[in-house]
Design a protein around this motif. Sequence first.
Motif, short mmCIF file in Angstrom:
data_model
loop_
_atom_site.label_atom_id
_atom_site.label_comp_id
_atom_site.label_asym_id
_atom_site.label_seq_id
_atom_site.Cartn_x
_atom_site.Cartn_y
_atom_site.Cartn_z
N LYS A 31 -32.05 -17.95 5.88
CA LYS A 31 -31.94 -16.51 6.16
C LYS A 31 -31.43 -16.27 7.58
O LYS A 31 -30.58 -15.41 7.80
N HIS A 32 -31.96 -17.01 8.54
CA HIS A 32 -31.47 -16.88 9.91
C HIS A 32 -29.97 -17.18 9.98
O HIS A 32 -29.23 -16.50 10.69
N ARG A 33 -29.53 -18.17 9.25
CA ARG A 33 -28.10 -18.52 9.23
C ARG A 33 -27.28 -17.38 8.64
O ARG A 33 -26.24 -17.00 9.18
N CYS A 34 -27.75 -16.78 7.55
CA CYS A 34 -27.02 -15.69 6.90
C CYS A 34 -26.94 -14.45 7.78
O CYS A 34 -25.92 -13.76 7.79
N PHE A 35 -28.02 -14.15 8.51
CA PHE A 35 -28.04 -12.96 9.36
C PHE A 35 -27.42 -13.22 10.74
O PHE A 35 -27.28 -12.28 11.53
N GLY A 36 -27.11 -14.46 11.04
CA GLY A 36 -26.52 -14.79 12.33
C GLY A 36 -27.52 -14.83 13.46
O GLY A 36 -27.16 -14.72 14.63
N THR A 37 -28.80 -14.99 13.13
CA THR A 37 -29.85 -15.01 14.15
C THR A 37 -30.41 -16.41 14.39
O THR A 37 -31.30 -16.58 15.22
N GLY A 38 -29.89 -17.39 13.69
CA GLY A 38 -30.42 -18.75 13.78
C GLY A 38 -29.65 -19.63 14.74
O GLY A 38 -28.74 -19.17 15.44
N PRO A 39 -30.01 -20.89 14.76
CA PRO A 39 -29.31 -21.84 15.64
C PRO A 39 -27.90 -22.11 15.15
O PRO A 39 -27.57 -21.87 13.98
N VAL A 40 -27.08 -22.59 16.06
CA VAL A 40 -25.71 -22.98 15.73
C VAL A 40 -25.78 -24.09 14.69
O VAL A 40 -26.65 -24.96 14.75
N TYR A 41 -24.88 -24.05 13.72
CA TYR A 41 -24.86 -25.08 12.68
C TYR A 41 -23.43 -25.54 12.44
O TYR A 41 -22.48 -24.94 12.94
N ARG A 42 -23.30 -26.62 11.70
CA ARG A 42 -21.99 -27.17 11.36
C ARG A 42 -21.93 -27.36 9.85
O ARG A 42 -22.94 -27.59 9.22
N LYS A 43 -20.72 -27.26 9.32
CA LYS A 43 -20.51 -27.56 7.91
C LYS A 43 -19.70 -28.84 7.85
O LYS A 43 -18.61 -28.93 8.41
N ILE A 44 -20.25 -29.82 7.20
CA ILE A 44 -19.53 -31.09 6.99
C ILE A 44 -19.44 -31.26 5.49
O ILE A 44 -20.46 -31.45 4.82
#
Length: 75
Positions: A31-44
């Motif tokens: 949910k944090h990722r979807c709302f843009g409130t979470g930590p930086v992430y990568r897609k591999i």
Amino acid sequence: MSEELTVTPHRLLRQSEAAEWLGLSARTLEKHRCFGTGPVYRKIGGRVVYAMSDLTEWADQGTRTSTHPERRSFS
């Protein structure tokens, strides 16, 4: 004589590992990722991964010294 370069691998955690490390559920982290409130992430490929340094930095943003609301300065 060749010099050997020692590189410490950049530790990447899958969503479930990252959530466990943060003490959150995987769904909360998602949910944090979807709302843009979470930590930086990568897609591999199709996989979401998080760098330990990014998780630490994000968690440190929540550091507080008091439960008192922050006071606004009027200048």
